[in-house]
Each structure stands twice: as structure tokens, then as C-alpha cells.
Scaffold this active site. Sequence first.
Site, PDB file in Angstrom:
ATOM      1  N   GLU A   1      68.334  80.363  21.188  1.00 48.63           N
ATOM      2  CA  GLU A   1      69.658  80.947  20.973  1.00 48.63           C
ATOM      3  C   GLU A   1      70.250  80.518  19.633  1.00 48.63           C
ATOM      4  O   GLU A   1      70.880  81.313  18.946  1.00 48.63           O
ATOM      5  CB  GLU A   1      70.598  80.552  22.116  1.00 48.63           C
ATOM      6  CG  GLU A   1      70.279  81.217  23.448  1.00 48.63           C
ATOM      7  CD  GLU A   1      70.365  82.727  23.378  1.00 48.63           C
ATOM      8  OE1 GLU A   1      71.187  83.247  22.594  1.00 48.63           O
ATOM      9  OE2 GLU A   1      69.604  83.394  24.094  1.00 48.63           O
TER      10      GLU A   1
ATOM     11  N   TYR B   1      79.474  82.281  23.670  1.00 48.71           N
ATOM     12  CA  TYR B   1      78.280  83.080  23.952  1.00 48.71           C
ATOM     13  C   TYR B   1      77.056  82.203  24.221  1.00 48.71           C
ATOM     14  O   TYR B   1      76.348  82.379  25.212  1.00 48.71           O
ATOM     15  CB  TYR B   1      77.964  84.045  22.803  1.00 48.71           C
ATOM     16  CG  TYR B   1      76.537  84.504  22.883  1.00 48.71           C
ATOM     17  CD1 TYR B   1      76.152  85.424  23.859  1.00 48.71           C
ATOM     18  CD2 TYR B   1      75.543  83.944  22.073  1.00 48.71           C
ATOM     19  CE1 TYR B   1      74.830  85.794  24.008  1.00 48.71           C
ATOM     20  CE2 TYR B   1      74.225  84.304  22.219  1.00 48.71           C
ATOM     21  CZ  TYR B   1      73.872  85.233  23.175  1.00 48.71           C
ATOM     22  OH  TYR B   1      72.564  85.574  23.343  1.00 48.71           O
TER      23      TYR B   1
ATOM     24  N   ASP C   1      77.455  88.869  23.330  1.00 54.57           N
ATOM     25  CA  ASP C   1      77.113  88.763  21.912  1.00 54.57           C
ATOM     26  C   ASP C   1      77.383  90.099  21.227  1.00 54.57           C
ATOM     27  O   ASP C   1      77.997  91.001  21.803  1.00 54.57           O
ATOM     28  CB  ASP C   1      75.654  88.348  21.739  1.00 54.57           C
ATOM     29  CG  ASP C   1      74.676  89.433  22.168  1.00 54.57           C
ATOM     30  OD1 ASP C   1      75.079  90.386  22.865  1.00 54.57           O
ATOM     31  OD2 ASP C   1      73.484  89.341  21.788  1.00 54.57           O
TER      32      ASP C   1
END
Length: 332
Positions: free
Chosen positions: A37, A118, A136
Amino acid sequence: MPRLDPFTIRLLLWFEQHGRELPWRGSRNAYHIWLSEVILQQTRVAQGIDYWHRFINRFPDVQSLAEASEDEVLKMWQGLGYYSRARNLHHAARQIVALGRFPDTYDEIKRLKGVGDYTAAAIASFAFHLPVAAVDGNAYRVLARVFGISTPINTTRGKKEFTQLAQSLLPTERPHDFNQAMMDFGSVVCTPTAPHCTDCPLADRCEALHNNKVEVLPVKEKRLKVKERRMVYVYLRCQGKTVLRRRGAGDIWQGLYEPLTFIPEGDNVRLRFLRGGVKHVLTHRIIMADFYLAEADDFPSLPDDYFWVEETDLDRYAVPRLVEKLIATVSS
């Protein structure tokens, strides 16, 4: 089990058939998921996969990442840009080691350095199957178009509105699949430009498509004006060595290394112009740089923050992409 919205049902059916194969998909390893991520925050998936493998091979767990030096982490990150991500990743790894475990709640995950709403939601849902919607850029785009929402996505009101909508659509039994489906759908079908509306399973209920607003949604307020900055980089060569300094805090490329930023003086310094107006685009500024090669027979006097290195050892130092271009120009 609560009844699912038709949007959610169709999205999950599409994901079951078309979801992307990614090396961290299906894993419950929070470290692997967190690393992916962070890398993908400002990076294309194809490039991000290579860097993810590189980091996993060098730092197979949080402990090894925490024990590394910042220089080593930045060098591993070189080429990805947005280097604050690497520094935050390193700092957060040490937070996790100090905690004694990877945090397993949304609030705890969000306390990690560099982890926002997020990323915390993505880790919480992917690694721990917690029912938290991860919103996102892909999710903003899909929701804005399908539901016809014109609230700017980069405002407090917009973030709240989209997060509440995503949370209401989230299947509590499959939060990880829903969040991954939203990301993949936005990346593959509902793309920023030239979306594949004719192949979209949500086309019949897409407000943007029906009202000719596909190209204008989502809405984003314009805030920061991009500024231009001019720089000079001089590759100084003397007896097989060159000079570098480490950039300090408070400016771009903190912690990375760069060559001379001024024209050196001295009777024995031979200066050659290499390239002018080399353009490098950052988020809020455009850098225009001029490249020079300076060669000297004897070591000239330099400011204390510069140090000499063997040219053959240059690849040991993490440098900005712009400096990579200078080195490539000198070597060509």
C-alpha cells in the site's frame, strides 16, 4: 446477513471474474500488505510490483526493515519518488517493532507514521478482515460517476460524503473483496480517461454516463499553483572521484544525495556545459535544471557539507531522479 446493494453485488461479481493477480493478494501478512500500500500510493502497479519484491527480498520482515539504516532504505526506494514515503515506512517499522506486534485495529494502524485513512482501512480490511471501507482515488472516481456526486473529493465535506457512501455499500462479511474490487474496477474499467463504459456492468445505473458527465466527475478543487524552480547541477570530477552532499530537512529530497549546486571556481577547473532546461515535474513544482561537467587536476576547496567519493561507488548513494539524469549524461 444484511441485504446487499445491487451496486455491491455487481461489483463483487465482476471482481470474481476480472480481479487482478497481485503477489500480496490473498495474503494475511500485514507487513506484506502494508508495504504494498505504501509503494502504490504514488506508483503504477507494474512498477510497484518490482519494488515490492525488491523490498521483501532485502527486508523479509518488519524487524529487518527497522534495523536497516535510512540510507539503505532510501537507496532501495530510489526511482519511486516521493521519498517521504520511504522515510515514513522506515519510521513506522520501528514503531511496530517497539510495539512488539503489528497493530490490528483501524485506530492503531492509523497511528503509524505516514498512514492515513485510506491506508489504515486497506490494511485493516485486507490483513484483518475488518469492515472498514478503503476510499482511494479509484473509489472516489467510481462512486462519483455511478452515483452522480459532484462534491469535490479533496474537501472535508467530500471525503466524509464518499467515505459514508462506501461504508454503506460495504459487505461486512467481505470487506477485503469489496475494497480490492473497487480499486481494480477503477484501474481497469472506470479509468480516469477513456473509461470502458460499453463494457461496464454498472453502465445502466451510472448517473455520469446517462448525464454526459463521465469526463467531469469526480470533481476536484484547484488549490495549489504549480511553481517553477531553476537549479544548477555540476558533476565535479577529480582523480577518479566526485563530490556529493546530503540534502537536509525542510526542502525536497530530504536525506538524498546531490552533486555541486554551483559553478566551482579555480584556475585548474575546466567547465563544460552538458544540457540545459532539463525538466523534472514534482507535485507542486516544476524544476528546470542545467547540467555541467567540471574537471580538475587538483582537488578544489569546497564547502564543509560536501565530501569526495569514488566514482565507482556512486551507486551506493540514493539520489533524486534528476541527479540520475545528470550521472547518465556524464556517463554517455
